[in-house]
Design a protein around this motif. Structure first.
Motif, PDB file in Angstrom:
ATOM      1  N   ILE A  15       1.232  43.444  15.295  1.00  0.00           N
ATOM      2  CA  ILE A  15       1.390  42.482  16.235  1.00  0.00           C
ATOM      3  C   ILE A  15      -0.293  42.344  16.809  1.00  0.00           C
ATOM      4  O   ILE A  15      -0.512  41.297  17.386  1.00  0.00           O
ATOM      5  N   ARG A  16      -0.980  43.215  16.819  1.00  0.00           N
ATOM      6  CA  ARG A  16      -2.442  42.983  17.101  1.00  0.00           C
ATOM      7  C   ARG A  16      -3.273  42.355  16.140  1.00  0.00           C
ATOM      8  O   ARG A  16      -4.362  42.061  16.348  1.00  0.00           O
ATOM      9  N   GLN A  17      -2.877  42.467  15.046  1.00  0.00           N
ATOM     10  CA  GLN A  17      -3.779  41.662  13.923  1.00  0.00           C
ATOM     11  C   GLN A  17      -3.948  40.317  13.765  1.00  0.00           C
ATOM     12  O   GLN A  17      -5.056  39.691  13.722  1.00  0.00           O
ATOM     13  N   PRO A  18      -2.821  39.581  13.809  1.00  0.00           N
ATOM     14  CA  PRO A  18      -3.143  38.152  13.485  1.00  0.00           C
ATOM     15  C   PRO A  18      -3.684  37.481  14.502  1.00  0.00           C
ATOM     16  O   PRO A  18      -3.504  37.491  15.683  1.00  0.00           O
ATOM     17  N   ALA A  19      -4.253  36.214  14.092  1.00  0.00           N
ATOM     18  CA  ALA A  19      -4.761  35.290  15.117  1.00  0.00           C
ATOM     19  C   ALA A  19      -3.510  34.377  15.978  1.00  0.00           C
ATOM     20  O   ALA A  19      -3.670  34.093  16.954  1.00  0.00           O
ATOM     21  N   GLU A  20      -2.339  34.143  15.166  1.00  0.00           N
ATOM     22  CA  GLU A  20      -1.281  33.412  15.541  1.00  0.00           C
ATOM     23  C   GLU A  20      -0.102  34.307  16.028  1.00  0.00           C
ATOM     24  O   GLU A  20      -0.008  35.464  15.513  1.00  0.00           O
ATOM     25  N   GLN A  21       0.860  34.007  16.678  1.00  0.00           N
ATOM     26  CA  GLN A  21       1.825  34.532  17.015  1.00  0.00           C
ATOM     27  C   GLN A  21       2.658  34.930  15.669  1.00  0.00           C
ATOM     28  O   GLN A  21       2.734  33.904  15.053  1.00  0.00           O
ATOM     29  N   LEU A  22       3.652  36.092  15.936  1.00  0.00           N
ATOM     30  CA  LEU A  22       4.550  36.084  14.842  1.00  0.00           C
ATOM     31  C   LEU A  22       5.906  36.286  15.471  1.00  0.00           C
ATOM     32  O   LEU A  22       6.097  36.742  16.382  1.00  0.00           O
ATOM     33  N   THR A  23       6.617  35.620  14.887  1.00  0.00           N
ATOM     34  CA  THR A  23       8.155  35.623  15.082  1.00  0.00           C
ATOM     35  C   THR A  23       9.026  36.770  15.209  1.00  0.00           C
ATOM     36  O   THR A  23       8.439  37.609  14.091  1.00  0.00           O
ATOM     37  N   PHE A  24       9.997  36.945  15.550  1.00  0.00           N
ATOM     38  CA  PHE A  24      10.726  38.447  15.124  1.00  0.00           C
ATOM     39  C   PHE A  24      11.066  38.260  13.558  1.00  0.00           C
ATOM     40  O   PHE A  24      11.063  39.322  13.005  1.00  0.00           O
ATOM     41  N   THR A  25      11.358  37.097  12.963  1.00  0.00           N
ATOM     42  CA  THR A  25      11.785  36.896  11.590  1.00  0.00           C
ATOM     43  C   THR A  25      10.546  37.355  10.777  1.00  0.00           C
ATOM     44  O   THR A  25      10.533  38.035   9.734  1.00  0.00           O
ATOM     45  N   GLN A  26       9.536  36.790  10.959  1.00  0.00           N
ATOM     46  CA  GLN A  26       8.061  37.179  10.315  1.00  0.00           C
ATOM     47  C   GLN A  26       7.578  38.417  10.789  1.00  0.00           C
ATOM     48  O   GLN A  26       7.421  39.015   9.383  1.00  0.00           O
ATOM     49  N   LEU A  27       8.076  39.329  11.637  1.00  0.00           N
ATOM     50  CA  LEU A  27       7.748  40.469  11.663  1.00  0.00           C
ATOM     51  C   LEU A  27       8.539  41.447  11.006  1.00  0.00           C
ATOM     52  O   LEU A  27       8.258  42.384  10.320  1.00  0.00           O
TER      53      LEU A  27
END
Length: 170
Positions: free
Chosen positions: A54-66
């Motif tokens: 979660i510290r890497q991407p510029a955009e937020q990630l959803t639970f499903t994406q994670l």
């Protein structure tokens, strides 16, 4: 019997080598999780991996994406997130792209953790890989990247079988 004996027994054919590789990946994953769970302060290895992602991407990630990135279900991500919220490492917020979806955001404690406690993890990684040459690490990196192609192939095959058999694999 130790792991080397097992690997030797399975080294005589490509089919047996594939079985040995699969078993080795499973065993190595378990061993690494056990070692890192003991050695990483404050969080489990799975929680640590979620924090790292979660510290890497510029955009937020959803639970499903994670879940997709970490190779587990949305529900497993939710369980990890609940623990990390209680520990103060993350917050859970609605997605800016889709308000129905929830995203995990690092809290200041996560930043502090990576700035101050992360060195223990980095030291363990150094010990893990110091037995390899730079060339061997590059080869291993490339082969593991190819392993993901094989995993995708297996996932696609499994989905195809489920479709053909109406969800019942026998």
């Amino acid at each position: 019997m130790d792991l080397n004996d097992l690997l030797t027994r399975f080294s005589n054919t490509t089919e047996n080598q594939c079985k040995a590789i699969f078993s080795t990946l499973f065993i190595a994953g378990n061993k690494l999780q056990t070692i890192f769970d003991k050695n990483i302060p404050q969080v489990s290895l799975k929680q640590f991996m979620l924090l790292s992602i979660i510290r890497q991407p510029a955009e937020q990630l959803t639970f499903t994406q994670l879940g997709s990135l970490l190779g587990c279900s949305r529900q497993n991500i939710k369980k990890l997130a609940d623990v990390l919220v209680k520990k103060g490492f993350i917050t859970i917020e609605p997605s800016t792209a889709d308000p129905r979806a929830m995203c995990i955001c690092p809290a200041k404690k996560a930043d502090h953790y990576f700035q101050n406690d992360f060195s223990k993890y980095q030291g363990d990684l150094k010990y893990l890989f110091e037995v390899y040459t730079d060339e061997e690490i590059e080869t291993l990196f490339l082969l593991l990247s190819r392993l993901y192609a094989g995993i995708e192939n297996l996932e696609n095959h499994s989905k195809m079988e489920e479709t053909e058999h109406g969800g019942n694999r026998t």
